[in-house]
Design a protein around this motif. Sequence first.
Motif, PDB file in Angstrom:
ATOM      1  N   ARG A 120      13.748  -9.338 -33.582  1.00 38.49           N
ATOM      2  CA  ARG A 120      14.223  -8.223 -32.753  1.00 38.49           C
ATOM      3  C   ARG A 120      14.787  -7.145 -33.658  1.00 38.49           C
ATOM      4  O   ARG A 120      15.546  -7.446 -34.573  1.00 38.49           O
ATOM      5  CB  ARG A 120      15.325  -8.698 -31.801  1.00 38.49           C
ATOM      6  N   LEU A 143      18.612   2.786 -30.253  1.00 38.25           N
ATOM      7  CA  LEU A 143      18.219   2.262 -28.942  1.00 38.25           C
ATOM      8  C   LEU A 143      16.959   2.943 -28.402  1.00 38.25           C
ATOM      9  O   LEU A 143      16.873   4.171 -28.358  1.00 38.25           O
ATOM     10  CB  LEU A 143      19.363   2.502 -27.950  1.00 38.25           C
ATOM     11  N   ARG A 176      20.500  -6.326 -26.275  1.00 38.75           N
ATOM     12  CA  ARG A 176      19.895  -6.002 -27.564  1.00 38.75           C
ATOM     13  C   ARG A 176      18.383  -5.982 -27.446  1.00 38.75           C
ATOM     14  O   ARG A 176      17.820  -6.427 -26.441  1.00 38.75           O
ATOM     15  CB  ARG A 176      20.277  -7.048 -28.606  1.00 38.75           C
ATOM     16  N   ASP A 195      15.894  -7.861 -24.925  1.00 36.81           N
ATOM     17  CA  ASP A 195      16.502  -8.238 -23.651  1.00 36.81           C
ATOM     18  C   ASP A 195      15.916  -7.414 -22.506  1.00 36.81           C
ATOM     19  O   ASP A 195      15.732  -6.205 -22.622  1.00 36.81           O
ATOM     20  CB  ASP A 195      18.022  -8.035 -23.696  1.00 36.81           C
ATOM     21  N   ILE A 208      17.173  -4.583 -34.199  1.00 40.60           N
ATOM     22  CA  ILE A 208      18.392  -3.868 -33.794  1.00 40.60           C
ATOM     23  C   ILE A 208      18.867  -2.919 -34.889  1.00 40.60           C
ATOM     24  O   ILE A 208      19.909  -2.300 -34.771  1.00 40.60           O
ATOM     25  CB  ILE A 208      19.535  -4.837 -33.423  1.00 40.60           C
ATOM     26  N   ALA A 237      20.481  -1.530 -29.476  1.00 38.47           N
ATOM     27  CA  ALA A 237      21.337  -2.283 -28.565  1.00 38.47           C
ATOM     28  C   ALA A 237      22.160  -1.298 -27.760  1.00 38.47           C
ATOM     29  O   ALA A 237      22.266  -0.112 -28.108  1.00 38.47           O
ATOM     30  CB  ALA A 237      22.247  -3.218 -29.354  1.00 38.47           C
ATOM     31  N   VAL A 251      26.701  -6.645 -23.567  1.00 39.26           N
ATOM     32  CA  VAL A 251      25.803  -6.081 -24.573  1.00 39.26           C
ATOM     33  C   VAL A 251      24.371  -6.504 -24.274  1.00 39.26           C
ATOM     34  O   VAL A 251      24.118  -7.623 -23.853  1.00 39.26           O
ATOM     35  CB  VAL A 251      26.189  -6.597 -25.988  1.00 39.26           C
ATOM     36  N   PRO A 262      23.522   0.809 -37.505  1.00 40.58           N
ATOM     37  CA  PRO A 262      23.915  -0.024 -36.369  1.00 40.58           C
ATOM     38  C   PRO A 262      25.376  -0.468 -36.474  1.00 40.58           C
ATOM     39  O   PRO A 262      25.882  -0.678 -37.580  1.00 40.58           O
ATOM     40  CB  PRO A 262      22.983  -1.234 -36.457  1.00 40.58           C
ATOM     41  N   MET A 321      26.531  -4.887 -32.396  1.00 44.67           N
ATOM     42  CA  MET A 321      25.120  -5.047 -32.051  1.00 44.67           C
ATOM     43  C   MET A 321      24.548  -6.379 -32.545  1.00 44.67           C
ATOM     44  O   MET A 321      23.545  -6.853 -32.038  1.00 44.67           O
ATOM     45  CB  MET A 321      24.304  -3.906 -32.640  1.00 44.67           C
ATOM     46  N   GLN A 322      25.190  -6.962 -33.525  1.00 43.86           N
ATOM     47  CA  GLN A 322      24.675  -8.225 -34.058  1.00 43.86           C
ATOM     48  C   GLN A 322      24.735  -9.316 -33.000  1.00 43.86           C
ATOM     49  O   GLN A 322      25.644  -9.353 -32.175  1.00 43.86           O
ATOM     50  CB  GLN A 322      25.508  -8.669 -35.278  1.00 43.86           C
ATOM     51  N   PHE A 323      23.741 -10.217 -33.050  1.00 44.55           N
ATOM     52  CA  PHE A 323      23.682 -11.325 -32.111  1.00 44.55           C
ATOM     53  C   PHE A 323      24.842 -12.272 -32.389  1.00 44.55           C
ATOM     54  O   PHE A 323      25.090 -12.655 -33.526  1.00 44.55           O
ATOM     55  CB  PHE A 323      22.349 -12.065 -32.280  1.00 44.55           C
ATOM     56  N   LYS A 363      25.813  -1.215 -25.036  1.00 43.18           N
ATOM     57  CA  LYS A 363      26.902  -1.994 -24.442  1.00 43.18           C
ATOM     58  C   LYS A 363      27.600  -1.169 -23.370  1.00 43.18           C
ATOM     59  O   LYS A 363      27.433   0.059 -23.314  1.00 43.18           O
ATOM     60  CB  LYS A 363      27.880  -2.454 -25.503  1.00 43.18           C
TER      61      LYS A 363
END
Length: 676
Positions: free
Chosen positions: A471, A477, A535, A538, A473, A503, A533, A227, A231-233, A505
């Motif tokens: 979640r 995807l 993830r 969502d 990630i 994720a 973005v 990843p 992609m990180q929150f 974007k």
Amino acid sequence: MPRKVGYAHGYDDDYDDNYDDDYGNYDDDYDDSEDAYRQNHDLKGNTSSQKLPLARETARKPIVWSCSICTFDNEDSALVCEICCVYKESFVKSGKEANGTGNNIAAASVASRTVKGQPEKLPVKVADKELISADSYGKASTPYERGKTTNSASTAQKVDKVVMVQKEIKLSEPFDTVSSHLKKVNLSDTSVTTKGSSESLPSCSRELNLGDRPSSSNSVSDEQYKPDKWMQFDEEKEALSQLNLAIVGHVDSGKSTLSGRLLHLLGRISKRDMHKNEKEAKEKGKGSFSYAWAMDESAEERERGITMTVAVAYFDSNKYHVVVLDSPGHKDFVPNMISGATQADAAILVVDACTGSFEAGMDGQVPGIAGVGQTKEHAQLVRSFGVDQLIVAVNKMDAVGYSKQRYDFIKAQLGVFLRSCGFRDSSVSWVPLSAIENQNLIEPATDACLTSWYQGKCLLDAIDALQLPSRDISKPLIMPICDVIRTQSMGQVAACGKLETGAVKTGSKVILVPGCEIATVRSIEHDMNACDVARAGDNVAVILQGINPSKLIPGGVICHPEFPVLMASRLELKILVLDVAVPILIGSQVEFHIHHAKAAARIVKIVSLLDQKTGKATKSAPRFLKAKQSAIVEVSLDGAVCAQEFSKCRALGRVFLRASGNTAAVGVVTRLVDPV
Ligand code: GTP
Ligand code: MG
């Protein structure tokens, strides 16, 4: 207010006498709201895309292909069955030929709209599907028309939510104008990537060994995946996380009223729109449904006073961006409920406290005949989707005088059943409330009868007390597509759904399965807001460019370009048979549901019977399966669907078999027999 055509009169007014007076004080000055709305939003007043009644629509079209699932005769131009959304075989074949994979997803489809034995329910669906055909064949429409044709946009833009009946819609405007606040969809997988949570098939399902936990190590390709940092929150930028909340329960328990009321109380429905709903509902003799109409926006739903397809709406609690998935409770629409609630992270099970109604939800509605009501069926299903957090909203407490005795009775009866489904007591919260009288919804109750014995959480606090599932990630995807929206003029297309893993974007390349077409993400929308973005977890609309829009289909999956998911038409499943009256035999025909796809299927092999506790085979090749047995079986589908072993991807590995209008079995994919 969602804009609908073809209002009909006088359907079921059971509740109206009681509640009509409740709404007498509102001003009626909004008949011109449509025009004002158009002006406010700079929209064109073209009404040409309004849906025609079924008779007129179908009369002029030759019937040329018959659906493999519901046998409905469709016109040639329809790419999907107008009734149940199963894809036309030749269309699928052409996709197959195009990509050379040999896939046939003739049966891959959006979740069911099949209404067994209910032909009178078809007009809305057929009309909806006419729009799909129209999309594909060039009729232009404005965003406003889109709102009307999808029964959504006017509401969407006015009340900050979009309703999108699950179908493909054409727009003449860029997607910047597209909003997705409240959408009416038939969705189809539930997708909780709750790592480490207890597994979840209903009742005996706890004992059905579901196999390994999903692990990226199961797949070589997943192992290779790394990843990216983006992609990180980002906690600073994104204060609230999305929580997908399914509202389920028996028919008429008050799910839509509760959802509508919550939206209203939380400022997601303007006063003006609410007044409009109230006035129109009252005019139709359905005053008690005015809050429900915020969710039930199609003419047929309103006429019949029932929800038919899942409505998706949004509100913010203190802790979450809540995505409300208001499900239909009527038995005939369980497939739609499945398709929506499969996306849930948690659920609110709405129970009608009235005498007789709670009992019907438990035991079915035909007096003297044993059956399963949808309180039970829905609870079983959401548990099998992996949902392990439940709020039981004991609604209509006003109708039983806020009786503690009644509440305790319901809690005791239902509590036992929920435990048998695998819900832990600590993960179930109980909230007595009245959606109609606004007791205990977003703040503590005020009615003395209720406060005399209940001082617990109100519903909104109970929602905030839910835990967000983890979640995933760390994997590539995977976004199963539940909706497709097309723009005619721009050649753009948007796919709606929930990201299960990974994720995406703006600017990312993605691959669509089936078809294996590469597309570029032009933009992403959540609840009318553009976001850079999205993830895992969502629920978004991903606007794509660079692909043939006709190749994007509900039931398909958007993937990382280097990690496309597999397809198969023959699968080995581990299933748990529910309370079926008729045993499952080799050759039994079933409806096969997996994420947002559905296929006609046949049991071709019963490999072995399993011990429910150990998961070990106790008998090989039994002749039939009866209620509460678990087994390994093989199914052959009419066409290939996107699928993965449950151990690799839960969202693409949970299945439901339905027959004769009932959920016959729940299970997981253990092997793709003919993966492509
Ligand atoms: P389906 O989606 O068709 O399963 O129904 P539903 O569960 O969404 O029920 P809906 O919200 O359409 O409400 C059904 C009826 O129950 C309506 O007449 C509502 O006014 C009534 N109702 C809902 N909540 C309450 C409540 O708190 N008290 C009372 N007395 N009636 C309610
Ligand atoms: Mg409803």
